[in-house]
Design an enzyme around this catalytic site. Sequence first.
Site, PDB file in Angstrom:
ATOM      1  N   GLY A  10      23.643 -24.362   0.919  1.00  0.00           N
ATOM      2  CA  GLY A  10      22.286 -25.277   0.679  1.00  0.00           C
ATOM      3  C   GLY A  10      22.477 -26.229   1.844  1.00  0.00           C
ATOM      4  O   GLY A  10      22.130 -27.429   1.358  1.00  0.00           O
ATOM      5  N   GLY A  13      19.522 -28.818   3.278  1.00  0.00           N
ATOM      6  CA  GLY A  13      19.023 -29.639   2.348  1.00  0.00           C
ATOM      7  C   GLY A  13      19.439 -31.269   2.800  1.00  0.00           C
ATOM      8  O   GLY A  13      20.061 -31.567   3.923  1.00  0.00           O
ATOM      9  N   GLN A  14      18.670 -32.149   1.911  1.00  0.00           N
ATOM     10  CA  GLN A  14      19.106 -33.567   2.379  1.00  0.00           C
ATOM     11  C   GLN A  14      20.466 -33.807   2.537  1.00  0.00           C
ATOM     12  O   GLN A  14      20.968 -34.582   3.613  1.00  0.00           O
ATOM     13  CB  GLN A  14      18.541 -34.577   1.139  1.00  0.00           C
ATOM     14  CG  GLN A  14      18.609 -35.995   1.529  1.00  0.00           C
ATOM     15  CD  GLN A  14      18.268 -36.855   0.403  1.00  0.00           C
ATOM     16  OE1 GLN A  14      18.349 -36.466  -0.708  1.00  0.00           O
ATOM     17  NE2 GLN A  14      17.975 -38.144   0.702  1.00  0.00           N
ATOM     18  N   ASP A  36      22.138 -21.038   3.672  1.00  0.00           N
ATOM     19  CA  ASP A  36      21.077 -21.463   2.928  1.00  0.00           C
ATOM     20  C   ASP A  36      20.185 -20.184   2.988  1.00  0.00           C
ATOM     21  O   ASP A  36      20.421 -19.259   3.482  1.00  0.00           O
ATOM     22  CB  ASP A  36      20.408 -22.684   3.654  1.00  0.00           C
ATOM     23  CG  ASP A  36      19.392 -23.377   2.705  1.00  0.00           C
ATOM     24  OD1 ASP A  36      18.694 -23.122   1.995  1.00  0.00           O
ATOM     25  OD2 ASP A  36      19.854 -24.804   2.599  1.00  0.00           O
ATOM     26  N   ASP A  51      21.725 -16.492  -0.336  1.00  0.00           N
ATOM     27  CA  ASP A  51      21.105 -16.580  -1.939  1.00  0.00           C
ATOM     28  C   ASP A  51      22.187 -16.701  -2.770  1.00  0.00           C
ATOM     29  O   ASP A  51      23.084 -15.826  -3.278  1.00  0.00           O
ATOM     30  CB  ASP A  51      20.219 -15.548  -2.157  1.00  0.00           C
ATOM     31  CG  ASP A  51      19.396 -15.871  -3.547  1.00  0.00           C
ATOM     32  OD1 ASP A  51      20.049 -16.958  -4.410  1.00  0.00           O
ATOM     33  OD2 ASP A  51      18.616 -15.252  -3.973  1.00  0.00           O
ATOM     34  N   ILE A  52      22.591 -18.003  -3.337  1.00  0.00           N
ATOM     35  CA  ILE A  52      23.526 -18.256  -4.307  1.00  0.00           C
ATOM     36  C   ILE A  52      23.701 -17.392  -5.564  1.00  0.00           C
ATOM     37  O   ILE A  52      24.832 -17.175  -6.158  1.00  0.00           O
ATOM     38  CB  ILE A  52      23.583 -19.757  -4.672  1.00  0.00           C
ATOM     39  CG1 ILE A  52      24.880 -20.093  -5.417  1.00  0.00           C
ATOM     40  CG2 ILE A  52      22.487 -20.215  -5.334  1.00  0.00           C
ATOM     41  CD1 ILE A  52      26.217 -19.991  -4.728  1.00  0.00           C
ATOM     42  N   TYR A 141      16.907 -30.772 -15.460  1.00  0.00           N
ATOM     43  CA  TYR A 141      17.894 -31.043 -14.453  1.00  0.00           C
ATOM     44  C   TYR A 141      19.217 -31.844 -14.842  1.00  0.00           C
ATOM     45  O   TYR A 141      20.291 -31.058 -14.707  1.00  0.00           O
ATOM     46  CB  TYR A 141      17.361 -31.971 -13.240  1.00  0.00           C
ATOM     47  CG  TYR A 141      18.084 -32.452 -12.083  1.00  0.00           C
ATOM     48  CD1 TYR A 141      18.727 -31.485 -11.132  1.00  0.00           C
ATOM     49  CD2 TYR A 141      18.314 -33.811 -12.007  1.00  0.00           C
ATOM     50  CE1 TYR A 141      19.292 -32.010 -10.231  1.00  0.00           C
ATOM     51  CE2 TYR A 141      19.114 -34.097 -10.816  1.00  0.00           C
ATOM     52  CZ  TYR A 141      19.696 -33.288 -10.054  1.00  0.00           C
ATOM     53  OH  TYR A 141      20.473 -33.668  -9.077  1.00  0.00           O
ATOM     54  N   LYS A 145      22.964 -30.291 -15.333  1.00  0.00           N
ATOM     55  CA  LYS A 145      24.287 -31.143 -14.616  1.00  0.00           C
ATOM     56  C   LYS A 145      25.029 -31.349 -15.806  1.00  0.00           C
ATOM     57  O   LYS A 145      26.325 -31.105 -15.570  1.00  0.00           O
ATOM     58  CB  LYS A 145      23.541 -32.279 -13.977  1.00  0.00           C
ATOM     59  CG  LYS A 145      22.856 -32.117 -12.608  1.00  0.00           C
ATOM     60  CD  LYS A 145      23.768 -31.458 -11.465  1.00  0.00           C
ATOM     61  CE  LYS A 145      22.958 -31.201 -10.261  1.00  0.00           C
ATOM     62  NZ  LYS A 145      23.588 -30.393  -9.281  1.00  0.00           N
TER      63      LYS A 145
HETATM   64  P1  NAD Z   1      17.938 -30.459  -1.182  1.00  0.00           P
HETATM   65  O1  NAD Z   1      16.967 -29.779  -2.274  1.00  0.00           O
HETATM   66  O2  NAD Z   1      17.602 -31.423  -0.211  1.00  0.00           O
HETATM   67  O3  NAD Z   1      18.656 -29.124  -0.682  1.00  0.00           O
HETATM   68  C1  NAD Z   1      19.024 -27.966  -1.478  1.00  0.00           C
HETATM   69  C2  NAD Z   1      19.098 -26.729  -0.651  1.00  0.00           C
HETATM   70  O4  NAD Z   1      19.613 -25.660  -1.350  1.00  0.00           O
HETATM   71  C3  NAD Z   1      18.097 -26.427   0.062  1.00  0.00           C
HETATM   72  O5  NAD Z   1      18.046 -26.255   1.543  1.00  0.00           O
HETATM   73  C4  NAD Z   1      17.500 -24.993  -0.381  1.00  0.00           C
HETATM   74  O6  NAD Z   1      16.887 -24.374   0.654  1.00  0.00           O
HETATM   75  C5  NAD Z   1      18.781 -24.426  -0.837  1.00  0.00           C
HETATM   76  N1  NAD Z   1      18.514 -23.561  -1.897  1.00  0.00           N
HETATM   77  C6  NAD Z   1      17.851 -23.536  -2.879  1.00  0.00           C
HETATM   78  N2  NAD Z   1      18.023 -22.280  -3.634  1.00  0.00           N
HETATM   79  C7  NAD Z   1      19.070 -21.826  -2.899  1.00  0.00           C
HETATM   80  C8  NAD Z   1      19.772 -20.446  -3.199  1.00  0.00           C
HETATM   81  N3  NAD Z   1      19.215 -19.667  -4.267  1.00  0.00           N
HETATM   82  N4  NAD Z   1      20.550 -19.864  -2.284  1.00  0.00           N
HETATM   83  C9  NAD Z   1      21.154 -20.726  -1.391  1.00  0.00           C
HETATM   84  N5  NAD Z   1      20.443 -22.120  -0.998  1.00  0.00           N
HETATM   85  C10 NAD Z   1      19.784 -22.465  -1.871  1.00  0.00           C
HETATM   86  O7  NAD Z   1      19.108 -31.122  -2.324  1.00  0.00           O
HETATM   87  P2  NAD Z   1      20.057 -32.063  -1.778  1.00  0.00           P
HETATM   88  O8  NAD Z   1      19.399 -33.565  -2.266  1.00  0.00           O
HETATM   89  O9  NAD Z   1      20.452 -32.001  -0.541  1.00  0.00           O
HETATM   90  O10 NAD Z   1      21.079 -31.936  -3.064  1.00  0.00           O
HETATM   91  C11 NAD Z   1      22.182 -31.215  -2.908  1.00  0.00           C
HETATM   92  C12 NAD Z   1      22.972 -31.398  -4.356  1.00  0.00           C
HETATM   93  O11 NAD Z   1      23.189 -32.726  -4.641  1.00  0.00           O
HETATM   94  C13 NAD Z   1      22.162 -30.729  -5.652  1.00  0.00           C
HETATM   95  O12 NAD Z   1      22.956 -30.033  -6.615  1.00  0.00           O
HETATM   96  C14 NAD Z   1      21.610 -32.110  -6.489  1.00  0.00           C
HETATM   97  O13 NAD Z   1      21.383 -31.901  -7.532  1.00  0.00           O
HETATM   98  C15 NAD Z   1      22.714 -32.839  -5.933  1.00  0.00           C
HETATM   99  N6  NAD Z   1      22.347 -34.344  -6.029  1.00  0.00           N
HETATM  100  C16 NAD Z   1      21.112 -35.081  -5.009  1.00  0.00           C
HETATM  101  C17 NAD Z   1      21.130 -36.129  -5.116  1.00  0.00           C
HETATM  102  C18 NAD Z   1      20.020 -36.715  -4.062  1.00  0.00           C
HETATM  103  O14 NAD Z   1      19.476 -37.795  -4.299  1.00  0.00           O
HETATM  104  N7  NAD Z   1      19.801 -35.845  -3.156  1.00  0.00           N
HETATM  105  C19 NAD Z   1      21.378 -36.851  -6.135  1.00  0.00           C
HETATM  106  C20 NAD Z   1      22.090 -36.388  -7.058  1.00  0.00           C
HETATM  107  C21 NAD Z   1      22.749 -35.039  -6.911  1.00  0.00           C
HETATM  108  N1  SER Z   2      17.968 -38.106  -6.691  1.00  0.00           N
HETATM  109  C1  SER Z   2      18.368 -36.949  -7.731  1.00  0.00           C
HETATM  110  C2  SER Z   2      16.938 -36.775  -8.077  1.00  0.00           C
HETATM  111  O1  SER Z   2      15.882 -37.480  -8.181  1.00  0.00           O
HETATM  112  C3  SER Z   2      19.116 -37.669  -8.629  1.00  0.00           C
HETATM  113  O2  SER Z   2      20.037 -36.449  -9.087  1.00  0.00           O
HETATM  114  O3  SER Z   2      16.548 -35.778  -8.813  1.00  0.00           O
END
Ligand code: NAD
Ligand code: SER
Length: 314
Positions: A10, A13-14, A36, A51-52, A141, A145
């Site tokens: 992944g 992603g962000q 990814d 693909d996870i 969600y 979690k």
């Molecule tokens: P994001 O959505 O920006 O990135 C997730 C990435 O996973 C994407 O690039 C997507 O293409 C990839 N992905 C989706 N399905 C997939 C699959 N089947 N196989 C492989 N890759 C796949 O998410 P993020 O913000 O980077 O968050 C990453 C993790 O952190 C997540 O578990 C999220 O729940 C957790 N998290 C994020 C935040 C936040 O504010 N960003 C807060 C709390 C928790």
């Molecule tokens: N930033 C995340 C969301 O809004 C919190 O896990 O989903």
Amino acid sequence: MSKDSILIIGSNGQIGTELAESLRLIYGDDHVVCSDLKQPETIKGPFEIIDILDKDGVYSIIKKYSITQVYLLAALLSATAEKNPKFAWDLNMQGLFNILDAAKEGLIKKVYWPSSIAVFGPTTPSVLTPQYTIMEPNTIYGISKQAGERFCEYYFQKYNVDVRSIRYPGLIGYKSAPGGGTTDYAVHIYHEALKNGKYTSFLSEQTTLPMMYMPDALKATINLMEAPAEKVKIRSSYNVAGMSFNPLEIAESIKKHIPNFEIDFNPDFRQAIADSWPKSINDAEARQHWGWSPDYDLQSMTDDMILNLRKRMQ
Ligand code: NAD
Ligand code: SER
């Protein structure tokens, strides 16, 4: 240099975009494999399409690169998950099982899997929410979690899997776009302020949520993963806090740079999700166990966001 080889799943992603940069500075480009569903626009070091949900495919990449640590970031976030609950459950849970099983089978040594403030729900004490408290999440969600946390602890206790986790608050950074969360407004607002001088928030003005600047999130993640195992006393997931603010307060911090900035409010379905989450987090355990402390508050984050986004827009 460390002999560890890391796989980020992944990574587009962000968080993954920034985490890959930070881990490559520590471990070297060739020791951090990004992956990814699709190739990113620019590729620096090794990258694989994964693909996870394809367990065999994931295992073969782990073997190909002799991976020792996996950072599992692939998931559906809160807002997207509400639109497709069944798929969100399948992705968020089966993805985790595939990696926990790889560790249980001795294929990898260490796992990082992020949890979220979404594990808490409307019956949780919402101010300075403690590590151990009532947890009745009412979003798919949050439910995934919370279940994930229980499985992380179970795999640690039953199978000695070295899995580590943080309950991230909403994350804010300038290098990558957020992916379908309820806290995304706190990233969009900076972009819109600089481009258009105004922003319509999808959360109401008094919606206070826990948030964190990305450099602090990366610091927490890497410090937890590098902590000696005996200091990691919680194997479900750690509370960590950065700052808390509402849309009006972030707008005020932006007005220090853009005095004419205007905000208005048009809450949508994400309001109910936000209303079920804590306003602030007590992270005493993370501070005591492995020395966590954040560097950024709201104004220092805003100063840095505006400075860097302005540079990027030139
Ligand atoms: P994001 O959505 O920006 O990135 C997730 C990435 O996973 C994407 O690039 C997507 O293409 C990839 N992905 C989706 N399905 C997939 C699959 N089947 N196989 C492989 N890759 C796949 O998410 P993020 O913000 O980077 O968050 C990453 C993790 O952190 C997540 O578990 C999220 O729940 C957790 N998290 C994020 C935040 C936040 O504010 N960003 C807060 C709390 C928790
Ligand atoms: N930033 C995340 C969301 O809004 C919190 O896990 O989903």
